[in-house]
Design a protein around this motif. Structure first.
Motif, short mmCIF file in Angstrom:
data_model
loop_
_atom_site.label_atom_id
_atom_site.label_comp_id
_atom_site.label_asym_id
_atom_site.label_seq_id
_atom_site.Cartn_x
_atom_site.Cartn_y
_atom_site.Cartn_z
N ASP A 74 -2.05 -13.86 3.41
CA ASP A 74 -1.07 -14.81 3.94
C ASP A 74 0.37 -14.34 3.74
O ASP A 74 1.30 -14.97 4.21
CB ASP A 74 -1.23 -16.18 3.26
N PHE A 75 0.54 -13.22 3.02
CA PHE A 75 1.87 -12.72 2.72
C PHE A 75 2.10 -11.39 3.41
O PHE A 75 1.24 -10.51 3.38
CB PHE A 75 2.05 -12.56 1.20
N ALA A 76 3.27 -11.23 3.99
CA ALA A 76 3.62 -9.99 4.69
C ALA A 76 4.38 -9.08 3.74
O ALA A 76 5.36 -9.49 3.14
CB ALA A 76 4.47 -10.30 5.91
N LYS A 134 0.84 -1.20 0.00
CA LYS A 134 0.00 0.00 0.00
C LYS A 134 0.88 1.26 0.00
O LYS A 134 0.60 2.22 -0.71
CB LYS A 134 -0.91 -0.02 1.23
N ASP A 135 1.95 1.24 0.78
CA ASP A 135 2.83 2.40 0.93
C ASP A 135 4.16 2.14 0.22
O ASP A 135 4.51 0.98 -0.04
CB ASP A 135 3.10 2.67 2.42
N PRO A 136 4.91 3.20 -0.06
CA PRO A 136 6.24 3.00 -0.64
C PRO A 136 7.10 2.14 0.29
O PRO A 136 6.95 2.18 1.51
CB PRO A 136 6.81 4.41 -0.75
N LEU A 138 6.27 1.61 -7.71
CA LEU A 138 6.20 1.44 -9.16
C LEU A 138 5.76 2.75 -9.82
O LEU A 138 4.86 3.42 -9.32
CB LEU A 138 5.24 0.33 -9.53
N ALA A 139 6.38 3.07 -10.94
CA ALA A 139 6.02 4.27 -11.68
C ALA A 139 4.88 4.00 -12.67
O ALA A 139 4.20 4.93 -13.11
CB ALA A 139 7.23 4.82 -12.44
#
Length: 157
Positions: A148-150, A21-23, A65-66
């Motif tokens: 399930d993924f961090a 969600k964040d950089p 991502l750009a």
């Protein structure tokens, strides 16, 4: 000869960035890739210079991502990494006057050039979205969900 594994590692990092969600900071990416933040900064700067990533300075900043994954080909990423040498093979003495060595060098150089062109063609036909689709398919096959993924720099993925 030591293997250059930057391409698959960068692809891995970009898939994580898409899911965040964040950089992501260089420290977070370094933890995911089991390397150090200075290596991440150098590598990501090359991707930023090619318009694949953007960087945001300051608190809450990092890499993102750009462009959407579907607009980024693996060939672009490979080129942004400096198009690392594919093979340890090379030609013999390029200045040799021996006609047999010249014939051997020509055949080897031609084969290497064809292999390199094929590699670039394949990379050009694959986008980061294709990798994301592959990841999602693998997740579904294992009965996993994105939760399930961090993605927060815990080193888990």
């Amino acid at each position: 000869m030591r293997q250059d594994n930057r391409l698959p590692r960068v692809l891995h990092a970009l898939l994580h960035l898409d899911g965040m969600k964040d950089p992501a900071t260089s420290d977070q990416l370094a933890e995911m890739l089991n390397t150090n933040a200075a290596v991440v900064r150098r590598t990501m700067a090359g991707l930023r210079d090619q318009g694949i990533l953007t960087s945001i300075k300051g608190h809450g900043g990092g890499w993102q991502l750009a462009r959407p994954l579907g607009e980024i080909t693996l060939a672009e990423i490979y080129k942004a990494l400096g198009a690392p040498t594919l093979f340890a093979l090379g030609c013999g003495d390029e200045d040799s006057q021996c006609l047999m060595e010249k014939a051997a060098n020509t055949a080897t150089a031609r084969a290497l050039e064809m292999a390199s062109k094929t590699f670039i063609q394949v990379l050009s036909s694959v986008t980061m979205a294709d990798l994301a689709d592959d990841f999602e398919l693998r997740m579904k096959e294992l009965g996993l969900t994105p939760e399930d993924f961090a993605y927060e720099g815990t080193g888990q993925h």
